[in-house]
Design an enzyme around this catalytic site. Structure first.
Site, PDB file in Angstrom:
ATOM      1  N   ASP A 151     -44.708   0.778  31.165  1.00  0.00           N
ATOM      2  CA  ASP A 151     -45.992   0.068  31.131  1.00  0.00           C
ATOM      3  C   ASP A 151     -45.874  -1.233  30.345  1.00  0.00           C
ATOM      4  O   ASP A 151     -45.094  -1.319  29.392  1.00  0.00           O
ATOM      5  CB  ASP A 151     -47.047   0.988  30.496  1.00  0.00           C
ATOM      6  CG  ASP A 151     -48.456   0.520  30.793  1.00  0.00           C
ATOM      7  OD1 ASP A 151     -48.633  -0.328  31.699  1.00  0.00           O
ATOM      8  OD2 ASP A 151     -49.391   0.987  30.121  1.00  0.00           O
ATOM      9  N   LEU A 175     -25.307  10.220  37.108  1.00  0.00           N
ATOM     10  CA  LEU A 175     -26.759  10.255  36.916  1.00  0.00           C
ATOM     11  C   LEU A 175     -27.516  10.380  38.246  1.00  0.00           C
ATOM     12  O   LEU A 175     -27.176   9.710  39.215  1.00  0.00           O
ATOM     13  CB  LEU A 175     -27.183   8.940  36.222  1.00  0.00           C
ATOM     14  CG  LEU A 175     -28.683   8.688  36.088  1.00  0.00           C
ATOM     15  CD1 LEU A 175     -29.307   9.633  35.077  1.00  0.00           C
ATOM     16  CD2 LEU A 175     -28.953   7.238  35.658  1.00  0.00           C
ATOM     17  N   HIS A 183     -43.610  -8.148  36.507  1.00  0.00           N
ATOM     18  CA  HIS A 183     -42.974  -7.088  37.303  1.00  0.00           C
ATOM     19  C   HIS A 183     -41.507  -7.429  37.596  1.00  0.00           C
ATOM     20  O   HIS A 183     -40.644  -6.551  37.606  1.00  0.00           O
ATOM     21  CB  HIS A 183     -43.749  -6.871  38.603  1.00  0.00           C
ATOM     22  CG  HIS A 183     -45.121  -6.323  38.392  1.00  0.00           C
ATOM     23  ND1 HIS A 183     -45.370  -5.246  37.554  1.00  0.00           N
ATOM     24  CD2 HIS A 183     -46.335  -6.696  38.874  1.00  0.00           C
ATOM     25  CE1 HIS A 183     -46.668  -4.979  37.557  1.00  0.00           C
ATOM     26  NE2 HIS A 183     -47.278  -5.853  38.335  1.00  0.00           N
TER      27      HIS A 183
END
Ligand code: FPP
Length: 226
Positions: free
Chosen positions: A13, A124, A30
């Site tokens: 956020d 991962l 963004h």
């Protein structure tokens, strides 16, 4: 003994506020946030943590102005295409959680292509939560199983969630100063350690994430026992 960190999840956020503080338009925030996705994903892969889940687009994010939603979609497609090398070089498997049905064909194709390219990777597993909401995920899961099972057990729900291949979340990090979970992994986080940090996502540093991991490793986790 140190706690083993299997699964870290992040609510990224603060992109909009980061841009506003710099007198930039929100989309620049963004864009900077996308760069951080690469940096932090690579860091987690290098630390041999098996699962990372990132909240990239929530079921509620459709309510943002049309222009911002379409920018986020095009950014996602750009990311999926441009980051292929990062996934290959770091042995990362790409996964998603969330209901992909409302996405357009171009976006679905880009998602499937990266999933396909990375499906044999063994390091991962990075999951992007896309059109994800925990309530939606749980509701879809219950609807999937309701006609076939007489008495629904916890594990039946766990195994019907989008996250069925992922372990419970050990650590949730939320950047940007708000202290809420915003419909993210509510089932999977039942015993998560939660770290709310003030740093806006584009300003997050590898060191800050490493410090959280170190703090997590020292916590006395009792899971309801004494
Ligand atoms: C929150 O910032 C961020 C999001 C809505 C989604 C996360 C998106 C990114 C990190 C960038 C793109 C990522 C990928 C993988 C392509 P906000 O807009 O809510 O910030 P604010 O609370 O300061 O307004």
């Amino acid at each position: 003994m140190k706690n083993k960190l299997n699964h870290i999840a992040i609510i990224m956020d603060g992109n909009g506020r980061w841009a506003k503080n710099k007198n930039l338009i929100r989309s620049k925030g963004h864009l900077a946030g996308m760069e951080k996705v690469r940096e932090i994903t690579t860091l987690i892969a290098k630390k041999n943590i098996p699962y990372l889940t990132l909240y990239a687009f929530s079921t509620e994010n459709w309510k943002r102005p049309k222009q911002e939603v379409s920018f986020l979609m095009s950014l996602l497609r750009k990311y999926l295409k441009n980051e292929k090398k990062t996934y290959i070089d770091n042995n990362i498997k790409f996964n998603t959680i969330g209901d992909l049905s409302p996405f357009d064909k171009k976006t679905i194709n880009a998602i499937n292509e990266l999933k396909n390219t990375t499906k044999e990777n063994t390091g991962l597993t990075q999951s992007l939560a896309l059109n994800y909401g925990s309530r939606d995920e749980i509701t879809r899961a219950v609807n999937k199983i309701k006609d076939n099972i007489k008495e629904i057990k916890e594990e039946d729900i766990t195994n019907a969630l989008d996250s069925k291949t992922l372990p419970d979340v050990d650590v949730i990090i939320r950047s940007g100063g708000e202290k809420r979970l915003s419909n993210f992994l509510l089932w999977q986080s039942y015993y998560s350690e939660i770290f709310f940090i003030n740093t806006l996502w584009p300003d997050i540093s590898s060191l800050e994430i490493e410090n959280i991991i170190e703090d997590f490793e020292k916590i006395n986790r009792r899971f309801g026992e004494i």
